[in-house]
Design a protein around this motif. Structure first.
Motif, PDB file in Angstrom:
ATOM      1  N   LYS A 180      33.095  39.691  15.413  1.00 35.17           N
ATOM      2  CA  LYS A 180      33.035  40.184  16.788  1.00 35.17           C
ATOM      3  C   LYS A 180      31.604  40.309  17.294  1.00 35.17           C
ATOM      4  O   LYS A 180      31.282  39.907  18.421  1.00 35.17           O
ATOM      5  N   THR A 181      30.718  40.875  16.464  1.00 34.04           N
ATOM      6  CA  THR A 181      29.360  41.144  16.937  1.00 34.04           C
ATOM      7  C   THR A 181      28.514  39.881  17.046  1.00 34.04           C
ATOM      8  O   THR A 181      27.757  39.715  18.013  1.00 34.04           O
ATOM      9  N   LEU A 182      28.617  38.973  16.081  1.00 35.02           N
ATOM     10  CA  LEU A 182      27.741  37.804  16.065  1.00 35.02           C
ATOM     11  C   LEU A 182      28.380  36.546  16.617  1.00 35.02           C
ATOM     12  O   LEU A 182      27.685  35.618  17.039  1.00 35.02           O
ATOM     13  N   LEU A 183      29.725  36.496  16.622  1.00 34.79           N
ATOM     14  CA  LEU A 183      30.413  35.300  17.103  1.00 34.79           C
ATOM     15  C   LEU A 183      31.306  35.587  18.307  1.00 34.79           C
ATOM     16  O   LEU A 183      31.911  34.670  18.859  1.00 34.79           O
ATOM     17  N   ASP A 184      31.417  36.865  18.678  1.00 34.31           N
ATOM     18  CA  ASP A 184      32.248  37.295  19.795  1.00 34.31           C
ATOM     19  C   ASP A 184      33.664  36.730  19.696  1.00 34.31           C
ATOM     20  O   ASP A 184      34.212  36.197  20.658  1.00 34.31           O
ATOM     21  N   ARG A 245      32.180  26.031  23.133  1.00 37.01           N
ATOM     22  CA  ARG A 245      31.555  24.911  23.844  1.00 37.01           C
ATOM     23  C   ARG A 245      32.321  24.595  25.128  1.00 37.01           C
ATOM     24  O   ARG A 245      31.726  24.366  26.181  1.00 37.01           O
ATOM     25  N   SER A 246      33.650  24.561  25.024  1.00 32.18           N
ATOM     26  CA  SER A 246      34.447  24.191  26.194  1.00 32.18           C
ATOM     27  C   SER A 246      34.387  25.249  27.278  1.00 32.18           C
ATOM     28  O   SER A 246      34.438  24.940  28.464  1.00 32.18           O
ATOM     29  N   SER A 247      34.257  26.515  26.902  1.00 33.52           N
ATOM     30  CA  SER A 247      34.209  27.590  27.896  1.00 33.52           C
ATOM     31  C   SER A 247      32.848  27.672  28.571  1.00 33.52           C
ATOM     32  O   SER A 247      32.716  28.215  29.666  1.00 33.52           O
ATOM     33  N   LYS A 248      31.793  27.155  27.862  1.00 32.49           N
ATOM     34  CA  LYS A 248      30.407  27.216  28.358  1.00 32.49           C
ATOM     35  C   LYS A 248      29.948  28.651  28.620  1.00 32.49           C
ATOM     36  O   LYS A 248      29.006  28.884  29.377  1.00 32.49           O
ATOM     37  N   ALA A 249      30.623  29.593  27.999  1.00 31.11           N
ATOM     38  CA  ALA A 249      30.257  31.001  28.171  1.00 31.11           C
ATOM     39  C   ALA A 249      29.053  31.345  27.307  1.00 31.11           C
ATOM     40  O   ALA A 249      28.953  30.901  26.164  1.00 31.11           O
ATOM     41  N   ASP A 250      28.138  32.107  27.860  1.00 30.39           N
ATOM     42  CA  ASP A 250      26.987  32.616  27.105  1.00 30.39           C
ATOM     43  C   ASP A 250      27.116  34.129  27.039  1.00 30.39           C
ATOM     44  O   ASP A 250      26.791  34.840  27.987  1.00 30.39           O
ATOM     45  N   THR A 251      27.615  34.604  25.909  1.00 25.58           N
ATOM     46  CA  THR A 251      27.839  36.043  25.754  1.00 25.58           C
ATOM     47  C   THR A 251      26.636  36.752  25.137  1.00 25.58           C
ATOM     48  O   THR A 251      26.691  37.948  24.873  1.00 25.58           O
ATOM     49  N   GLY A 252      25.561  35.984  24.887  1.00 27.87           N
ATOM     50  CA  GLY A 252      24.352  36.585  24.330  1.00 27.87           C
ATOM     51  C   GLY A 252      24.410  36.835  22.840  1.00 27.87           C
ATOM     52  O   GLY A 252      23.490  37.438  22.280  1.00 27.87           O
ATOM     53  N   ASP A 253      25.474  36.376  22.169  1.00 27.33           N
ATOM     54  CA  ASP A 253      25.593  36.594  20.737  1.00 27.33           C
ATOM     55  C   ASP A 253      24.924  35.451  19.979  1.00 27.33           C
ATOM     56  O   ASP A 253      24.354  34.524  20.561  1.00 27.33           O
ATOM     57  N   LEU A 254      24.983  35.512  18.651  1.00 27.29           N
ATOM     58  CA  LEU A 254      24.326  34.501  17.834  1.00 27.29           C
ATOM     59  C   LEU A 254      24.903  33.114  18.081  1.00 27.29           C
ATOM     60  O   LEU A 254      24.159  32.125  18.155  1.00 27.29           O
ATOM     61  N   LEU A 255      26.212  33.019  18.205  1.00 23.91           N
ATOM     62  CA  LEU A 255      26.825  31.708  18.428  1.00 23.91           C
ATOM     63  C   LEU A 255      26.332  31.092  19.737  1.00 23.91           C
ATOM     64  O   LEU A 255      26.054  29.896  19.805  1.00 23.91           O
TER      65      LEU A 255
END
Length: 487
Positions: A180-184, A245-255
């Motif tokens: 959850k924390t690093l890969l959301d 990749r498909s969502s193109k979301a940037d949640t600020g996590d490591l992934l």
């Protein structure tokens, strides 16, 4: 020619030789002295069989060698073992450029690929720089709420009077936290699959580390059970990568950071295979080590009721029945002391190895290129000159003033130098918050009498798990009288 003339001639010749070496780029010769040899079994295969029977005992014998350094002859070669802070510092810090990750790590490469744990040189430095922001102090504080919430969710499933395997529970919990924390992402029902797959791979790697005929076993990836385990993990990890990749979301996590990374000069992003290697490293190194440490901590607390009472009193006083948050961390000092002392007695990374890439000197002894050198962290952290009564569980060793008195380098559960574990601060806060959360909700006692032996695999696991009986505690609005009675 008289003696004086011969002396001048010899000196001149030596100067010429040194000059030739400088011109040809030759390195000065390394000290000729070799470390003492440790032989705990018969010749040829004696040490190999001894390591297979009781690896930790052999490491303790190595740690007792005068000077803290010895050669350990094995079938087909010799490894060097260092067991004192100054020698470990030379290996991991001051002479680090003369080494790369040890031979042991080649058994991990088929599983985690060229991730942060196994990569070398410029590529490793680039990846570490890229991943560092996700594990910086400020970012880690933002993970505290998630760590505490997942710990609360985990303990709510433990019925009063039930017997649970704390080792399995901590594996599930730390996997949830790191996912959850690093890969959301929430691995949810896949947690058991992941845990089983990780156990299979750890045992397959250990089988190759422990035998002198590892070349006959072949790569881990050739074993059917290991292939199935890797396929399970790859399926989960690649799904996570593709969805992000498909969502193109940037949640600020490591992934997000890995997916957004671009190669300097080319602007090319990381391939799914590269991202997979780093995520696989997180899955294996980011949860298994902390889970082992938490399992040992709960085991030690069950056998030391005074320390357990102190921990519960602190948790109830600071938290008062609510879920912990980042602002509570500075006031949960004893929880941190418990976790640190556990890491001293049962460091998950109890050994770490390096391979000499050139002739080098360690502690005044010659170590030839191609030699594996082992940092004997387990034995070093139990040396009485640094930790009096070293086998005793005593969290007060890490009270602020007492911790300052520990010699530099005598306590290195996360390694040292440029390759110190990048997630050390993450793991420390996670252990601290989970112990405090559990302490105010449940009391855990050993379900079976007797000691639990450590199982030295790739990490230091409790052999057979840690079966414990659950006693649920009343809501923590006030401190129960029995918790006030702390010596």
């Amino acid at each position: 020619m008289n003696a004086e003339g011969l002396g001048r001639l010899a000196s001149h010749a030596a100067d010429r030789v040194r000059g030739w070496r400088a011109l040809l780029g030759g390195a000065p010769r390394v000290a000729r002295t070799r470390p003492a040899r440790l032989q705990v079994g018969g010749p040829i295969l004696g040490n190999v069989f001894a390591l297979a029977r009781d690896r930790l005992w052999v490491m303790q014998q190595a740690g007792a060698i005068r000077g803290g350094i010895c050669e350990l002859p094995l079938a087909g070669g010799t490894v060097v073992v260092v067991s004192t802070p100054d020698l470990v510092h030379e290996l991991l810090v001051s002479e680090a450029d003369s080494f790369e990750k040890g031979t042991t790590f080649r058994f991990l490469r088929p599983i985690i690929g060229n991730g942060l744990l196994t990569s070398e040189g410029d590529f490793h430095r680039r990846q570490r720089k890229l991943m560092a922001p996700a594990l910086a102090h400020k970012r880690i504080a933002g993970y505290a709420d998630t760590m505490a919430e997942y710990a609360e969710r985990s303990q709510r499933g433990w019925a009063d009077g039930a017997t649970i395997d704390v080792s399995a529970e901590m594996m599930r919990l730390t996997l949830d936290v790191v996912s959850k924390t690093l890969l959301d992402t929430d691995v949810g029902e896949a947690a058991d699959e992941v845990g089983s797959a990780v156990s299979i791979l750890v045992r397959e790697v250990n089988a190759r580390i422990s035998t002198p005929i590892s070349f006959l076993l072949g790569s881990v990836s050739r074993n059917p059970a290991a292939r199935a385990a890797m396929a399970t993990l790859d399926g989960i990890i690649l799904r996570i990568i593709r969805e992000r990749r498909s969502s193109k979301a940037d949640t600020g996590d490591l992934l997000s950071m890995l997916l957004a990374a671009q190669e300097e000069g080319t602007g090319e992003g990381m391939s799914d295979a590269q991202v997979r290697d780093e995520v696989m490293t997180i899955f294996l190194a980011g949860h298994e080590t902390t889970a082992n440490a938490l399992s040992w901590a709960l085991y030690l607390l069950a056998g030391h009721p005074d320390a357990y009472r102190r921990l519960r009193t602190e948790a109830v006083t600071v938290l008062g029945g609510r879920t912990a948050s980042a602002s509570d961390v500075p006031r949960l000092g004893f929880a941190l002391q418990v976790f640190k002392e556990t890491l001293r007695l049962y460091p998950p990374a109890y050994l770490t190895s390096r391979l000499a890439i050139r002739d080098v000197e360690i502690g005044g002894h010659r170590v030839a290129a191609g030699t594996d050198v082992i940092a004997n962290i387990y034995a070093m952290q139990r040396r009485p000159e640094y930790f009096p009564d070293p086998d005793r569980f005593d969290p007060d060793r890490f009270e602020v003033a007492a911790e300052r008195a520990i010699p530099r380098g005598a306590y290195v559960p996360f390694g040292a130098g440029a390759r110190i574990c990048i997630g050390n601060n993450f793991a420390m806060m996670e252990g601290q918050l989970i112990l405090a959360t559990l302490a105010q909700r449940v009391e855990l006692s050993l379900a079976k009498a007797g000691e639990i032996a450590p199982e030295p695999l790739v990490t230091l696991r409790p052999a057979g798990g840690v079966p414990m009986r659950v006693k649920r505690l009343p809501s923590a609005g006030a401190i129960p009288e029995k918790l006030r009675k702390v010596p």
